[in-house]
Design a protein around this motif. Sequence first.
Motif, mmCIF file in Angstrom:
data_model
loop_
_atom_site.group_PDB
_atom_site.id
_atom_site.type_symbol
_atom_site.label_atom_id
_atom_site.label_comp_id
_atom_site.label_asym_id
_atom_site.label_seq_id
_atom_site.Cartn_x
_atom_site.Cartn_y
_atom_site.Cartn_z
ATOM 1 N N TYR A 17 -18.513 -62.124 -65.126
ATOM 2 C CA TYR A 17 -17.101 -62.418 -65.407
ATOM 3 C C TYR A 17 -16.478 -61.591 -66.531
ATOM 4 N N ASN A 18 -17.253 -60.794 -67.223
ATOM 5 C CA ASN A 18 -16.768 -60.015 -68.360
ATOM 6 C C ASN A 18 -16.090 -60.919 -69.392
ATOM 7 N N ALA A 19 -16.701 -62.071 -69.610
ATOM 8 C CA ALA A 19 -16.135 -63.037 -70.548
ATOM 9 C C ALA A 19 -17.107 -63.429 -71.654
ATOM 10 N N LEU A 48 -12.185 -65.551 -67.877
ATOM 11 C CA LEU A 48 -11.290 -65.889 -68.984
ATOM 12 C C LEU A 48 -12.057 -65.766 -70.282
ATOM 13 N N ASN A 49 -11.379 -65.375 -71.348
ATOM 14 C CA ASN A 49 -12.036 -65.301 -72.649
ATOM 15 C C ASN A 49 -12.705 -66.633 -72.952
ATOM 16 N N ASP A 50 -13.876 -66.563 -73.549
ATOM 17 C CA ASP A 50 -14.684 -67.736 -73.804
ATOM 18 C C ASP A 50 -14.666 -68.063 -75.296
ATOM 19 N N PRO A 51 -14.187 -69.251 -75.682
ATOM 20 C CA PRO A 51 -14.087 -69.593 -77.101
ATOM 21 C C PRO A 51 -15.444 -69.660 -77.801
ATOM 22 N N PHE A 52 -16.496 -70.058 -77.113
ATOM 23 C CA PHE A 52 -17.826 -70.082 -77.739
ATOM 24 C C PHE A 52 -18.292 -68.662 -78.046
ATOM 25 N N ALA A 53 -18.078 -67.737 -77.117
ATOM 26 C CA ALA A 53 -18.464 -66.342 -77.357
ATOM 27 C C ALA A 53 -17.713 -65.790 -78.565
ATOM 28 N N MET A 54 -16.432 -66.067 -78.630
ATOM 29 C CA MET A 54 -15.643 -65.591 -79.773
ATOM 30 C C MET A 54 -16.155 -66.189 -81.082
ATOM 31 N N ALA A 55 -16.476 -67.481 -81.059
ATOM 32 C CA ALA A 55 -16.918 -68.165 -82.279
ATOM 33 C C ALA A 55 -18.253 -67.624 -82.787
ATOM 34 N N VAL A 56 -19.230 -67.435 -81.891
ATOM 35 C CA VAL A 56 -20.538 -66.986 -82.379
ATOM 36 C C VAL A 56 -20.510 -65.516 -82.799
ATOM 37 N N MET A 57 -19.639 -64.729 -82.219
ATOM 38 C CA MET A 57 -19.503 -63.348 -82.673
ATOM 39 C C MET A 57 -18.769 -63.306 -84.016
ATOM 40 N N ASP A 58 -17.792 -64.174 -84.189
ATOM 41 C CA ASP A 58 -17.085 -64.263 -85.461
ATOM 42 C C ASP A 58 -18.045 -64.632 -86.603
ATOM 43 N N GLU A 68 -9.955 -58.270 -73.419
ATOM 44 C CA GLU A 68 -9.297 -58.670 -72.181
ATOM 45 C C GLU A 68 -10.265 -58.444 -71.026
ATOM 46 N N PRO A 69 -10.747 -59.531 -70.401
ATOM 47 C CA PRO A 69 -11.691 -59.367 -69.300
ATOM 48 C C PRO A 69 -11.135 -58.460 -68.204
ATOM 49 N N ARG A 70 -12.028 -57.635 -67.658
ATOM 50 C CA ARG A 70 -11.640 -56.733 -66.568
ATOM 51 C C ARG A 70 -12.747 -56.665 -65.542
ATOM 52 N N GLU A 71 -12.394 -56.183 -64.373
ATOM 53 C CA GLU A 71 -13.332 -56.041 -63.265
ATOM 54 C C GLU A 71 -13.751 -54.586 -63.129
ATOM 55 N N PHE A 72 -14.822 -54.363 -62.392
ATOM 56 C CA PHE A 72 -15.264 -53.000 -62.108
ATOM 57 C C PHE A 72 -14.119 -52.154 -61.571
ATOM 58 N N ARG A 73 -13.349 -52.725 -60.660
ATOM 59 C CA ARG A 73 -12.287 -51.931 -60.019
ATOM 60 C C ARG A 73 -11.193 -51.522 -61.001
ATOM 61 N N ASP A 74 -11.110 -52.196 -62.148
ATOM 62 C CA ASP A 74 -10.143 -51.818 -63.180
ATOM 63 C C ASP A 74 -10.555 -50.554 -63.934
ATOM 64 N N LEU A 75 -11.784 -50.116 -63.753
ATOM 65 C CA LEU A 75 -12.284 -48.956 -64.485
ATOM 66 C C LEU A 75 -11.759 -47.640 -63.924
ATOM 67 N N GLY A 76 -11.180 -47.691 -62.738
ATOM 68 C CA GLY A 76 -10.609 -46.484 -62.145
ATOM 69 C C GLY A 76 -11.643 -45.390 -61.971
ATOM 70 N N ARG A 77 -11.337 -44.232 -62.492
ATOM 71 C CA ARG A 77 -12.221 -43.075 -62.325
ATOM 72 C C ARG A 77 -13.106 -42.827 -63.541
ATOM 73 N N HIS A 78 -13.262 -43.816 -64.385
ATOM 74 C CA HIS A 78 -14.153 -43.654 -65.531
ATOM 75 C C HIS A 78 -15.564 -43.322 -65.056
#
Length: 152
Positions: A17-19, A48-58, A68-78
């Motif tokens: 989920y890239n979250a 969706l952004n995960d509040p637990f992930a944000m908290a433990v990284m903080d 901002e979560p993104r999908e593989f297809r959002d990577l374009g030609r990277h």
Amino acid sequence: MNSAAGPKPRVLFACTYNAVRSPMAAALLVHYAGARLSVTSAGVIRGLNDPFAMAVMDEIGIDLTSHEPREFRDLGRHTFDTIITLSPEAHHHALEFTRIMLVDVEYWPTFDPSLLSGDVPRARKATAYRALRDQLDGRIRNRFKIDGGPTV
């Protein structure tokens, strides 16, 4: 890692989920490697952004609030030199990239703590997120030969 004279190695961390997993891993590597690498993350599905992930990284001084979560297809030609997958679904998608680009794909199986059910106490969930963070931290330090603190 490559010298400053050559192109920066490009690393993609990918999960479902890239979250949680992939943004945590990407943020850790950026924290340690600074501008020596180009690091991004993506998921099979946009979560969706995960509040637990944000908290433990903080807790360790890393801010995930702008992720901002993104999908593989959002990577374009990277293009990437290395894709590190953190879930079976992401690994399958990453292997598709090997059809169109020369890329090393590594699979680091990791537990997704967001899968803990709603009746699990908050403290136990936070402990699971911290365990993931610390597991990723160790793998990243070992894989990228990082000793000590961050490089700015």
